[in-house]
Design a protein around this motif. Structure first.
Motif, mmCIF file in Angstrom:
data_model
loop_
_atom_site.group_PDB
_atom_site.id
_atom_site.type_symbol
_atom_site.label_atom_id
_atom_site.label_comp_id
_atom_site.label_asym_id
_atom_site.label_seq_id
_atom_site.Cartn_x
_atom_site.Cartn_y
_atom_site.Cartn_z
ATOM 1 N N UNK A 90 0.851 -1.167 0.107
ATOM 2 C CA UNK A 90 0.102 0.189 0.006
ATOM 3 C C UNK A 90 0.943 1.129 0.035
ATOM 4 N N UNK A 91 0.386 2.155 -0.762
ATOM 5 C CA UNK A 91 1.209 3.590 -0.899
ATOM 6 C C UNK A 91 0.057 4.566 -0.201
ATOM 7 N N UNK A 92 0.653 5.263 0.477
ATOM 8 C CA UNK A 92 -0.208 6.449 1.262
ATOM 9 C C UNK A 92 -0.017 7.703 0.693
ATOM 10 N N UNK A 93 -0.075 7.946 -0.831
ATOM 11 C CA UNK A 93 -0.232 9.076 -1.472
ATOM 12 C C UNK A 93 -1.411 10.024 -1.418
ATOM 13 N N UNK A 94 -2.528 9.269 -1.409
ATOM 14 C CA UNK A 94 -3.768 9.836 -0.910
ATOM 15 C C UNK A 94 -3.898 10.551 0.304
ATOM 16 N N UNK A 95 -3.515 9.555 1.313
ATOM 17 C CA UNK A 95 -3.544 10.222 2.720
ATOM 18 C C UNK A 95 -2.494 11.515 2.902
ATOM 19 N N UNK A 96 -1.446 11.219 2.272
ATOM 20 C CA UNK A 96 -0.496 12.261 2.461
ATOM 21 C C UNK A 96 -0.893 13.763 1.577
#
Length: 246
Positions: free
Chosen positions: A209-215
């Motif tokens: 999982x990448x946290x691009x959206x959350x960041x």
């Protein structure tokens, strides 16, 4: 003076409204920075493989302790791997890597080896229990034969001493038979209830999982706060200059 103070909030809101474009520009820039920064965070691997093994009735510490499991069965892992026991009967494994096929292969090998170790212990317990049950079955057969012989002797004998002796022997044998039957039944039930180890959840490999959206969301929110702070300082500097000129 009081009149100016009473309209200070209105002046600030009016100033914010005139500069409202900055409430779009700054949050968007901050969101983009946050999104980009999320890819700079070190990752354990592009893929993560997960599996869950049910240990069945095997509770041997050496086969359910995460550290021992990794030492004995996990030396072939090339990426970061974690084994943990969330409950007493389940072993969960999580391993990372940059190659999907390799992650799947390593995790499958680990599961096969661990299951083989668990099944070996399972078979040892079942084998020992079945042997004990067989011993009890032989003892039951022997006691039944002895009881029949004691009864025949009692039916044929008129000697009081013989009758007393064999009555005692018969009573003891019948009691032993009852206990042996109960023991055999209990042992047989234990064999039936002894669960086999198995793969509780099929092995699967997915992209990490990448946290691009959350960041990006966090950056956008911080951008709004930064815009408010920036415009507040801007308004303060303008007011201060006007005041000095006056």
């Amino acid at each position: 003076m009081s009149e100016n103070k009473s309209y200070r909030l209105y002046d600030s809101l009016e100033f914010f409204w005139r500069k409202k474009i900055w409430f779009i520009i700054i949050p968007i820039i901050a969101a983009l920075i946050g999104y980009g920064a999320s890819f700079l965070v070190p990752s354990d691997g592009k893929y993560v493989g997960k599996s869950t093994i049910f240990t069945g009735s095997v509770k041997l510490e050496a086969l359910t302790n995460p550290d021992h499991i990794m030492t004995k069965y996990g030396e072939h892992f090339t990426g970061k791997t974690e084994v943990f026991v969330p409950t007493r009967s389940y072993i969960k494994t999580e391993t990372f890597g940059d190659n999907e096929e390799q992650v799947s292969k390593e995790l499958t090998q680990f599961n096969d080896q661990l299951l083989a170790g668990l099944m070996e212990q399972h078979d040892k317990v079942i084998g020992g229990t079945e042997t004990y049950a067989s011993v009890q079955a032989e003892r039951i057969a022997s006691l039944k034969t002895a009881i029949e012989e004691y009864r025949e002797i009692l039916n044929e004998s008129d000697n009081l001493t013989v009758i007393n002796n064999f009555t005692t022997l018969l009573s003891t044998a019948e009691m032993d038979l009852t206990n042996a039957l109960a023991t055999e039944q209990r042992v047989r039930n234990d064999i039936i209830a002894y669960e086999k180890p198995s793969l509780a959840v099929e092995t699967y490999v997915v992209k990490t999982k990448t946290y691009g959206l959350e960041a990006a969301i966090a950056g956008f929110i911080l951008g709004i706060l930064l815009a408010i702070l920036t415009l507040s300082m801007w308004k303060y500097i303008i007011d201060a200059r006007k005041s000095k000129r006056a």
